[in-house]
Design a protein around this motif. Sequence first.
Motif, short mmCIF file in Angstrom:
data_model
loop_
_atom_site.label_atom_id
_atom_site.label_comp_id
_atom_site.label_asym_id
_atom_site.label_seq_id
_atom_site.Cartn_x
_atom_site.Cartn_y
_atom_site.Cartn_z
N THR A 77 43.48 43.59 32.63
CA THR A 77 42.77 42.80 33.63
C THR A 77 43.61 42.80 34.91
N ALA A 78 42.97 42.53 36.03
CA ALA A 78 43.72 42.43 37.28
C ALA A 78 44.75 41.31 37.16
N GLY A 79 46.01 41.63 37.49
CA GLY A 79 47.06 40.62 37.43
C GLY A 79 47.40 40.17 36.02
N HIS A 80 46.99 40.92 35.02
CA HIS A 80 47.08 40.55 33.60
C HIS A 80 46.84 39.06 33.39
N VAL A 81 45.69 38.59 33.92
CA VAL A 81 45.29 37.21 33.71
C VAL A 81 44.49 37.13 32.41
N THR A 82 44.59 35.99 31.74
CA THR A 82 44.00 35.86 30.41
C THR A 82 42.73 35.04 30.41
N PRO A 126 40.80 34.81 48.84
CA PRO A 126 39.73 35.81 48.71
C PRO A 126 38.47 35.16 48.17
N GLY A 127 37.34 35.85 48.33
CA GLY A 127 36.08 35.32 47.85
C GLY A 127 35.71 35.88 46.49
N GLY A 128 34.55 35.44 46.00
CA GLY A 128 34.04 35.93 44.74
C GLY A 128 34.96 35.62 43.57
N PHE A 129 34.85 36.44 42.54
CA PHE A 129 35.67 36.21 41.35
C PHE A 129 37.11 36.67 41.54
N VAL A 130 37.39 37.38 42.62
CA VAL A 130 38.77 37.72 42.92
C VAL A 130 39.58 36.45 43.13
N ARG A 131 38.93 35.46 43.70
CA ARG A 131 39.60 34.17 43.92
C ARG A 131 40.09 33.58 42.59
N ASP A 132 39.28 33.72 41.54
CA ASP A 132 39.67 33.19 40.24
C ASP A 132 40.92 33.89 39.71
#
Length: 214
Positions: A77-82, A126-132
């Motif tokens: 995942t981007a940034g290895h976020v879980t 950032p916008g969208g789910f990138v913000r998450d």
Amino acid sequence: MDVASHASAQEAFDLLMAGNRRFVSGAVEHPHQDAARRAQTAPSQAPFAVVFGCSDSRLAAEIIFDRGLGDLFVVRTAGHVTGPEVLGSIEFGAEVLQAPLVVVLGHDSCGAIGAARAVLDGGAAPGGFVRDVVERVTPSVLAARAAGHDSAEAALDEHIRQTVDLLLDRSRALADRVAAGRTAVVGLGYALADGRARLVASRGLDVPAAEQDA
């Protein structure tokens, strides 16, 4: 050295790091990348490691660890976020496929960490789910700064350590396997320029300090 399905966590770690050393030196062997291996693994798989890494296009696990088909169970995942899907995938690799090693793989110049640092310094989110994604990385950057470390490398190392701890905190199955000595979880930091992976965190694997920056 070939990979046996009953490899220990230490053996799995040694295989990964040996492959990375080959990649860094340019002496790659490209194991398990032929038609025979394709036929061998078609009925079933027995990877010796689960690799949970960043989605960055420069971080292809089979390449940087010089492995092939059926060797690594890779989650990215981007940034290895879980999230639940990530935890379920890692548990599948460890519990069902019996991989003795779980690796959290981060890298320098990570866009998610860079964005989190920029937002904390007053930049626009950032916008969208990138913000998450950025919001899930932000606690690691804050923790590094609270400890007096403001560099991108310090933020990376802290994010790797926090991800390792998060996996064990949230997954009872994984924590139980580590406690029983059946699985180890390690965190590695990868340098894009020279291709070297270094040990940042280890749970359930006793790695000598001399090997941690090898």
